[in-house]
Design a protein around this motif. Structure first.
Motif: not given
Length: 106
Positions: A91-95
């Motif tokens: 999620i952190a990477r994609t956000a």
């Protein structure tokens, strides 16, 4: 003044629709500062007020909620699901490349 028509993924939370999109799309830029929009929601025309949320931490939290409502989107977003929960590192990477548009139904 230019009209855009595009299908979007969303989930509903009370009187709000949360629409996910990517930074490389351009339609959301017209909504900076907020704007009136017309939507076709469940085949019915509605008016609403929309504004983008670009804060990365807010996008991470919203993405977690989005995947709770639309878990089948995880694969398309490149987010692994572990015991029915999205992987927080994914999620952190994609956000970093995503944002949400908050739409208040009127």
């Amino acid at each position: 003044g230019k009209k855009y028509t595009t299908p979007v993924g969303y989930y509903r939370e009370g009187d709000y629709l949360w629409v996910i999109t990517s930074h490389d799309r351009t339609w959301w830029k017209n909504l900076r500062g907020g704007a009136q929009v017309g939507l076709l929601l469940k085949r019915k025309p509605v008016t609403a007020f929309a504004e983008p949320d670009l804060d990365e931490k807010a996008v991470e939290a919203r993405m977690f909620e989005y995947l709770k409502h639309v878990p089948m989107a995880a694969k398309q977003l490149g987010i692994r699901m572990e015991n029915v929960k999205p992987n927080m590192e994914d999620i952190a990477r994609t956000a970093k490349d995503r944002l949400f548009v908050r739409i208040k139904l009127t």
